[in-house]
Design a protein around this motif. Structure first.
Motif, PDB file in Angstrom:
ATOM      1  N   GLU A  99     -27.026   8.145 -16.441  1.00  0.00           N
ATOM      2  CA  GLU A  99     -26.759   6.999 -15.580  1.00  0.00           C
ATOM      3  C   GLU A  99     -25.749   6.111 -16.273  1.00  0.00           C
ATOM      4  O   GLU A  99     -25.939   5.735 -17.443  1.00  0.00           O
ATOM      5  N   THR A 105     -29.500  -1.396 -16.998  1.00  0.00           N
ATOM      6  CA  THR A 105     -29.922  -0.047 -17.390  1.00  0.00           C
ATOM      7  C   THR A 105     -30.740  -0.078 -18.672  1.00  0.00           C
ATOM      8  O   THR A 105     -30.390  -0.770 -19.634  1.00  0.00           O
ATOM      9  N   THR A 114     -35.624   4.450 -11.497  1.00  0.00           N
ATOM     10  CA  THR A 114     -35.506   3.192 -10.766  1.00  0.00           C
ATOM     11  C   THR A 114     -34.282   3.221  -9.864  1.00  0.00           C
ATOM     12  O   THR A 114     -34.309   2.746  -8.725  1.00  0.00           O
ATOM     13  N   TRP A 115     -33.214   3.784 -10.388  1.00  0.00           N
ATOM     14  CA  TRP A 115     -32.017   4.060  -9.595  1.00  0.00           C
ATOM     15  C   TRP A 115     -31.642   5.514  -9.810  1.00  0.00           C
ATOM     16  O   TRP A 115     -31.868   6.069 -10.891  1.00  0.00           O
TER      17      TRP A 115
END
Length: 130
Positions: A99, A105, A114-115
């Protein structure tokens, strides 16, 4: 584009060890949180262990604590997952994911999905069976 290629999976007996590798290319992992996920047959994909490359903070799922260790070799931009004391319930396809790192983050946010991660590898099969 960041490419992630996993390797190191295989068939092992309970109690044995494996080390998975995830080689990154195209972009540097210096700007990403990176982690390992697994998916067992009939189950959802879950985070196993993740690393924030900015501060080297790691996160482990409860099932991985004390048995697994995530690390990174910056010279080869490879992320490893050392797995000791493997159990049949560790069986599954293991994926590497990354990510792009923002202020929100963290290693845990990546592992918790979470994402959605920005990049996934193709996966490597780990089978623990006697």
């Amino acid at each position: 584009q960041l490419q992630l290629v996993e390797s190191g999976g295989g068939l092992v007996q309970p109690g044995e060890s494996l080390t998975l590798s995830c080689v990154a290319s195209g972009l540097s992992l210096d700007y990403y949180a990176v982690g390992w996920f697994r998916q067992a047959p009939g189950k959802e994909r879950e985070g196993v262990s993740c690393l924030n490359t900015k501060n080297a903070v790691t996160y482990y799922a409860d099932a991985a604590k004390g048995r697994f260790a995530i690390s990174r070799d910056r010279t080869t931009d490879t992320v490893f997952l050392r797995m000791d004391g493997l159990k049949p319930e560790d069986t599954g396809v293991y994926y590497c994911a990354a990510e792009f790192r923002t202020a929100r983050t963290s290693a845990q946010s990546l592992c918790d999905l979470t994402w959605p991660p920005d990049y996934w590898g193709q996966g490597t099969q780990v089978t623990v069976s006697s």
